[in-house]
Design a protein around this motif. Sequence first.
Motif, PDB file in Angstrom:
ATOM      1  N   ALA A   1       0.825  -1.217   0.000  1.00 35.08           N
ATOM      2  CA  ALA A   1       0.000   0.000   0.000  1.00 35.08           C
ATOM      3  C   ALA A   1       0.854   1.261   0.000  1.00 35.08           C
ATOM      4  CB  ALA A   1      -0.928  -0.011   1.215  1.00 35.08           C
ATOM      5  N   PHE A   2       1.908   1.281   0.822  1.00 29.07           N
ATOM      6  CA  PHE A   2       2.725   2.487   0.950  1.00 29.07           C
ATOM      7  C   PHE A   2       3.676   2.693  -0.227  1.00 29.07           C
ATOM      8  CE2 PHE A   2       2.236   1.980   5.788  1.00 29.07           C
ATOM      9  CZ  PHE A   2       1.040   2.685   5.750  1.00 29.07           C
ATOM     10  N   SER A   3       3.727   1.737  -1.148  1.00 23.34           N
ATOM     11  CA  SER A   3       4.572   1.889  -2.340  1.00 23.34           C
ATOM     12  C   SER A   3       3.770   2.341  -3.552  1.00 23.34           C
ATOM     13  CB  SER A   3       5.263   0.558  -2.658  1.00 23.34           C
ATOM     14  OG  SER A   3       4.318  -0.415  -3.093  1.00 23.34           O
ATOM     15  N   MET A   4       2.454   2.542  -3.370  1.00 16.53           N
ATOM     16  CA  MET A   4       1.573   2.840  -4.496  1.00 16.53           C
ATOM     17  C   MET A   4       1.263   4.328  -4.614  1.00 16.53           C
ATOM     18  SD  MET A   4      -1.064  -0.342  -3.872  1.00 16.53           S
ATOM     19  CE  MET A   4      -2.231   0.220  -5.114  1.00 16.53           C
ATOM     20  N   GLU A   5       0.690   4.702  -5.762  1.00  9.32           N
ATOM     21  CA  GLU A   5       0.216   6.060  -5.999  1.00  9.32           C
ATOM     22  C   GLU A   5      -1.308   6.064  -6.044  1.00  9.32           C
ATOM     23  OE1 GLU A   5       1.979   7.491  -9.564  1.00  9.32           O
ATOM     24  OE2 GLU A   5       4.052   7.400  -8.793  1.00  9.32           O
ATOM     25  N   GLU A   6      -1.901   7.236  -5.823  1.00  9.32           N
ATOM     26  CA  GLU A   6      -3.366   7.341  -5.830  1.00  9.32           C
ATOM     27  C   GLU A   6      -3.941   6.831  -7.147  1.00  9.32           C
ATOM     28  OE1 GLU A   6      -5.003  11.121  -4.908  1.00  9.32           O
ATOM     29  OE2 GLU A   6      -4.144  11.218  -2.892  1.00  9.32           O
ATOM     30  N   GLY A   7      -5.009   6.041  -7.042  1.00  9.37           N
ATOM     31  CA  GLY A   7      -5.681   5.511  -8.220  1.00  9.37           C
ATOM     32  C   GLY A   7      -5.082   4.222  -8.750  1.00  9.37           C
ATOM     33  N   GLU A   8      -3.944   3.811  -8.229  1.00  8.99           N
ATOM     34  CA  GLU A   8      -3.259   2.615  -8.716  1.00  8.99           C
ATOM     35  C   GLU A   8      -3.841   1.351  -8.096  1.00  8.99           C
ATOM     36  OE1 GLU A   8       1.307   0.768  -8.903  1.00  8.99           O
ATOM     37  OE2 GLU A   8       0.912   2.692  -7.902  1.00  8.99           O
ATOM     38  N   ILE A   9      -3.865   0.286  -8.868  1.00  9.08           N
ATOM     39  CA  ILE A   9      -4.259  -1.029  -8.375  1.00  9.08           C
ATOM     40  C   ILE A   9      -3.027  -1.921  -8.373  1.00  9.08           C
ATOM     41  CG2 ILE A   9      -5.726  -3.056  -8.715  1.00  9.08           C
ATOM     42  CD1 ILE A   9      -7.717  -1.286 -10.174  1.00  9.08           C
TER      43      ILE A   9
END
Length: 479
Positions: free
Chosen positions: A278-286
Amino acid sequence: MLLNKINSKLIIKATLLVGFISFNFTNAQEIISDEVVEVEQTKDTLVNKTRIKADGVAAVVGDFIILESDLDREIAQLKAQGADLKDVTRCELFGSLLESKLYAHQAIQDSVIVNELYIKSRTEQQIQGILAQTKGDMQGLLDFYKKDSEQALRDEMYEINKNGYLAQEMRTKVTGDIEVTPEEVRTFFNDIPVDERPIFGTELKLAQIVIIPEVTEESKQAVIDKLKGFKKDVEENGSSFTTKVLFYTEDSASKSTGGKYTLNRNQPRMVKEFRDVAFSMEEGEISEPFETDFGYHIILLEKIRGQEYDVRHILIRPDLTQEAIQKAKDEIDEVRAKIADGTLTFAEAAREFSDEKETKYEGGQMTNPVTQDFNFELTRIEPELYAQIQDLKDGEISEVLQDEDRVNRIKFKILTVTDRIDDHEADFAKDYLKIKELALQDKQVDAIAKWQKKTIAETYVKVNGVYKDCDFQSNWLKK
């Protein structure tokens, strides 16, 4: 006498604490009109008929208000939770409400930091828990608690939980650093008259061997492919991630909220693998599918708000084949047979064959989650576990039992009683840890009493109505 002092105070505190951990909506900071009705109420019972305000202010502690109705609702909640109030008076319970508000008030004065994420999560769990019991009847819930909207109910629950959290944090601040030395434990024990020493109930030491059916690589890949298909459908065809959660996720705790969780970088909550993704992702990313002990997930990161991440996720657990289930059953049958014929001891079999890491290397010995030792008091064993071991004699092996937990939908286990200590009068050497805990409680009670005396004197407190006649242990009436 020392034990009586500890028990009388701790019973009330433990009783009241149920209000914070249960689905409780009492003690809201709201003053209702002073309509006059007849109710049966005295300071200690509900027998004497007197005319009192239907919901006037029963007390004020600092910035907090306790309403007449709060105590009745508190008692109803406690009874619903199974609390034994037979020997606890209304005055004692009201005194505990006053104490809880004093803690919360002082926590605010001391700028105790509120764990907003925990309280929000707690509130959501309470709502979902109640809805599960009422078959999703939100309108009925709003009607019962006289709220116009879900948000109004959530806001009130949040405030109640926040106040309870502040009170608990303040209690911890007062007693958290208190310790007892071996000499203090010995002095405490020696000061208890022989005829008043506690009787400790029957205790068992339990061991278990657990065999978990193995998930095939084909089952794992099938789940990964399914989750990849969900990801592709949302990204390329505009399908709703939330709808897929509602149809497919196996996380019952978050299904009704569309798989939503709020994570905070500074406050670990979910398992490490989940947080790392979760903390490696960007907004809107799956995310791509990933594995935890609970199964396989994909995450949609909806919003980043400073240190908080709003995510939705889908959890799917791989199917177990009948062949894998039967193989596990056959294996534990074989293990049981080897123990029964003396080929292996129970401890040797646990170290060699058990799939449960927590007990495997202790020879299967189970740890009591409450006391963190190996002893289980017979009268306090969880009902499900008690049913599995109640007829076992010392050294006897149970039949093979099929069980489940949050991670494993099927597991097989065998249990044995490795030691039994019958009811006995407290013995300093044998029961040192229990006596140490009683000595610590005694010291904590004294510290709380000193803190209360000082804080009550420095805080605005006003008690109204029939409660002015109560004989409180603390000086709430400031006489």
